[in-house]
Motif scaffolding. Sequence first.
Motif, mmCIF file in Angstrom:
data_model
loop_
_atom_site.group_PDB
_atom_site.id
_atom_site.type_symbol
_atom_site.label_atom_id
_atom_site.label_comp_id
_atom_site.label_asym_id
_atom_site.label_seq_id
_atom_site.Cartn_x
_atom_site.Cartn_y
_atom_site.Cartn_z
ATOM 1 N N VAL A 1 -4.682 19.668 6.592
ATOM 2 C CA VAL A 1 -4.859 18.655 7.644
ATOM 3 C C VAL A 1 -4.068 19.058 8.844
ATOM 4 O O VAL A 1 -4.538 19.255 9.882
ATOM 5 C CB VAL A 1 -4.966 17.251 7.239
ATOM 6 C CG1 VAL A 1 -5.227 16.337 8.420
ATOM 7 C CG2 VAL A 1 -6.020 16.971 6.315
ATOM 8 N N ALA A 2 -2.703 19.201 8.448
ATOM 9 C CA ALA A 2 -1.829 19.729 9.363
ATOM 10 C C ALA A 2 -1.948 20.836 9.815
ATOM 11 O O ALA A 2 -2.119 21.146 11.095
ATOM 12 C CB ALA A 2 -0.457 19.559 8.730
ATOM 13 N N LEU A 3 -2.507 21.945 9.128
ATOM 14 C CA LEU A 3 -2.973 23.309 9.700
ATOM 15 C C LEU A 3 -4.124 23.082 10.772
ATOM 16 O O LEU A 3 -3.941 23.767 11.816
ATOM 17 C CB LEU A 3 -3.528 24.184 8.578
ATOM 18 C CG LEU A 3 -3.756 25.718 8.956
ATOM 19 C CD1 LEU A 3 -2.501 26.434 9.529
ATOM 20 C CD2 LEU A 3 -4.348 26.488 7.588
ATOM 21 N N LEU A 4 -5.153 22.257 10.460
ATOM 22 C CA LEU A 4 -6.247 22.086 11.583
ATOM 23 C C LEU A 4 -5.729 21.387 12.687
ATOM 24 O O LEU A 4 -6.172 21.763 13.763
ATOM 25 C CB LEU A 4 -7.360 21.225 10.767
ATOM 26 C CG LEU A 4 -8.104 22.052 9.770
ATOM 27 C CD1 LEU A 4 -8.853 20.944 8.784
ATOM 28 C CD2 LEU A 4 -8.828 23.330 10.165
ATOM 29 N N LEU A 5 -4.782 20.504 12.568
ATOM 30 C CA LEU A 5 -4.211 19.628 13.679
ATOM 31 C C LEU A 5 -3.465 20.542 14.541
ATOM 32 O O LEU A 5 -3.483 20.322 15.815
ATOM 33 C CB LEU A 5 -3.491 18.392 12.912
ATOM 34 C CG LEU A 5 -4.190 17.233 12.926
ATOM 35 C CD1 LEU A 5 -3.296 16.168 12.105
ATOM 36 C CD2 LEU A 5 -5.318 16.705 13.834
ATOM 37 N N SER A 6 -2.762 21.358 13.835
ATOM 38 C CA SER A 6 -2.049 22.255 14.713
ATOM 39 C C SER A 6 -2.742 23.233 15.410
ATOM 40 O O SER A 6 -2.236 23.529 16.578
ATOM 41 C CB SER A 6 -0.887 23.131 13.662
ATOM 42 O OG SER A 6 -1.767 24.070 12.793
ATOM 43 N N PHE A 7 -3.894 23.758 14.793
ATOM 44 C CA PHE A 7 -4.723 24.540 15.636
ATOM 45 C C PHE A 7 -5.410 24.026 16.860
ATOM 46 O O PHE A 7 -5.321 24.482 17.942
ATOM 47 C CB PHE A 7 -5.658 25.313 14.828
ATOM 48 C CG PHE A 7 -5.431 26.180 13.840
ATOM 49 C CD1 PHE A 7 -4.493 27.362 14.437
ATOM 50 C CD2 PHE A 7 -5.812 26.342 12.601
ATOM 51 C CE1 PHE A 7 -4.158 28.351 13.483
ATOM 52 C CE2 PHE A 7 -5.206 27.486 11.659
ATOM 53 C CZ PHE A 7 -4.708 28.500 12.030
ATOM 54 N N TYR A 8 -5.709 22.731 16.407
ATOM 55 C CA TYR A 8 -6.373 21.763 17.433
ATOM 56 C C TYR A 8 -5.429 21.652 18.638
ATOM 57 O O TYR A 8 -5.533 21.775 19.799
ATOM 58 C CB TYR A 8 -6.887 20.633 17.179
ATOM 59 C CG TYR A 8 -7.755 19.782 17.995
ATOM 60 C CD1 TYR A 8 -9.175 20.110 18.129
ATOM 61 C CD2 TYR A 8 -7.296 18.895 18.943
ATOM 62 C CE1 TYR A 8 -9.986 19.357 19.187
ATOM 63 C CE2 TYR A 8 -7.905 18.153 19.597
ATOM 64 C CZ TYR A 8 -9.252 18.604 19.773
ATOM 65 O OH TYR A 8 -10.048 17.757 20.660
ATOM 66 N N ALA A 9 -4.101 21.209 18.150
ATOM 67 C CA ALA A 9 -3.075 20.584 19.083
ATOM 68 C C ALA A 9 -2.606 21.656 20.125
ATOM 69 O O ALA A 9 -2.104 21.596 21.280
ATOM 70 C CB ALA A 9 -1.810 19.873 18.503
ATOM 71 N N ALA A 10 -2.575 22.773 19.404
ATOM 72 C CA ALA A 10 -2.209 24.131 20.216
ATOM 73 C C ALA A 10 -3.211 24.280 21.616
ATOM 74 O O ALA A 10 -2.575 25.357 22.617
ATOM 75 C CB ALA A 10 -1.997 25.297 19.466
ATOM 76 N N ARG A 11 -4.185 23.993 21.425
ATOM 77 C CA ARG A 11 -5.517 24.458 22.562
ATOM 78 C C ARG A 11 -5.819 23.130 23.307
ATOM 79 O O ARG A 11 -6.287 23.412 24.533
ATOM 80 C CB ARG A 11 -6.581 25.121 21.808
ATOM 81 C CG ARG A 11 -5.908 26.574 21.257
ATOM 82 C CD ARG A 11 -7.027 26.905 20.135
ATOM 83 N NE ARG A 11 -6.365 28.468 19.645
ATOM 84 C CZ ARG A 11 -5.616 28.476 18.665
ATOM 85 N NH1 ARG A 11 -5.107 27.344 18.193
ATOM 86 N NH2 ARG A 11 -5.375 29.720 18.530
#
Length: 462
Positions: free
Chosen positions: A318-328
């Motif tokens: 979940v954190a990995l998905l959020l990190s990809f999303y929050a980076a963009r």
Amino acid sequence: MTHKPTLSFWQIWNMSFGFLGIQFGFALQGGFMSRIFQTLGAEKDALPLLWIAAPLTGLLVQPIIGYFSDRTWHPVLGRRRPYFLAGAILSSIALIFMPHSPTLWVAAGLLWVLDASINISMEPFRALVADKLPEQQRSYGFVLQTLIIGIGTWVASNLPWFVARMGVPNEAGPGVVPPSVKIAFAIGAFVFLASILVTVFTTREYPPEDLEAFRREKARQGNFISEIFRHVVHMPAQMRSLGVVQFFSWLAFFAMWSMATPGLTEHVFKAPAPDPSTFDMADAAQAAAFQTANGAFQNAADLVGSYMGYYGLSSMLVALLLSFYAARFPLNRKAVHFGSLLLGGLGFLSMWFVPHPAWLIASFALVGVSWASILSMPYALLSSHVPGEKMGIYMGIFNMFIVIPQIVAATLLGPVLRNFFGNHAIYALVISGASLIVAALCLFRVREAAHADATSPQMQVH
């Protein structure tokens, strides 16, 4: 005010890497302390009270470390890193000795030492993200920390099971912790120290803008207890609102850490911890019966620890998905936290109904969704409302909303289970589920910041 440059992925990764070791310590403590306590003769309804050492040390240590780290500047180690290093050394020593405890009171005492030491390392890490990252990268930084925490939780939770699969004995005599657990804790001690050293050697901190003024201000400071009390009284309104959410969130997880092993080994695996006093060890048949029951409990406890690791794995994904999303893109932190808490609550409640032990993987995966959010979103929601020069002390005070519910649970959970639920430990996990749902509803009182929070400054939070 010093301009904070945008950091690369690897700079943020190295800055947060010490959390891998911190989470090894917390995962081993959370997944296996109750097993150690029960092996040393603790009754299951006494487990929450034995765990009270953990939140009490956090209540005392975190605001104090936050206060002093705000006022520290070492020419080589900087502001936060001296605390990382000291805590890592003490934690590693405690992890090595913990599973070798000869008696219950020694194990309980070492839990005080272990939790205090972990807190010395952990509290400044939260402040470091706010110290180093510009506002627009903070959600990204906290989410990346959560990714590393998820990796640590999953690996550490599976260590005793993995070590046992390598041929190390998973059973021992009455009152003796199995060798597989002892080796797992030794590995955890090494990882803890090594990962902290990665952060210490790869991360540099920004010095105070005016070092002489910083030293003069430090010299003028009054009594630190009165300073902490003053900041508690005048904490930002956002912190108070988030504190209520944190209270119910962490009550749920403390109940899980302290009671998942007895609750699930008994309710799901039908293999409760045997009481040595009910067996006549001088009788061969009775001794053999104890060994059989103890073997079933130790194997079930291994699987409970392993399945608990899936909440770490889930939180990592979940954190990995959020990190990809929050980076963009802009991240609606309040909405993410609300949905995550609801899913975690359903995960806990489902543990009562699972038709087969393997279904616990799905239950803990849902719990992991809420864990990923709990470790990142509240801090991101708070950091925009706290002055940078007070970040350490306010993060320490904010963490009091983590330890106070744990003290409440440690004090009341045992009597509540004994008096209202027939001393069935599984109901502790039902209470966890209800508590996360209440935490989600309390989010309606929290405000979402109305300024940038993505990796590019022009992106706005909704």
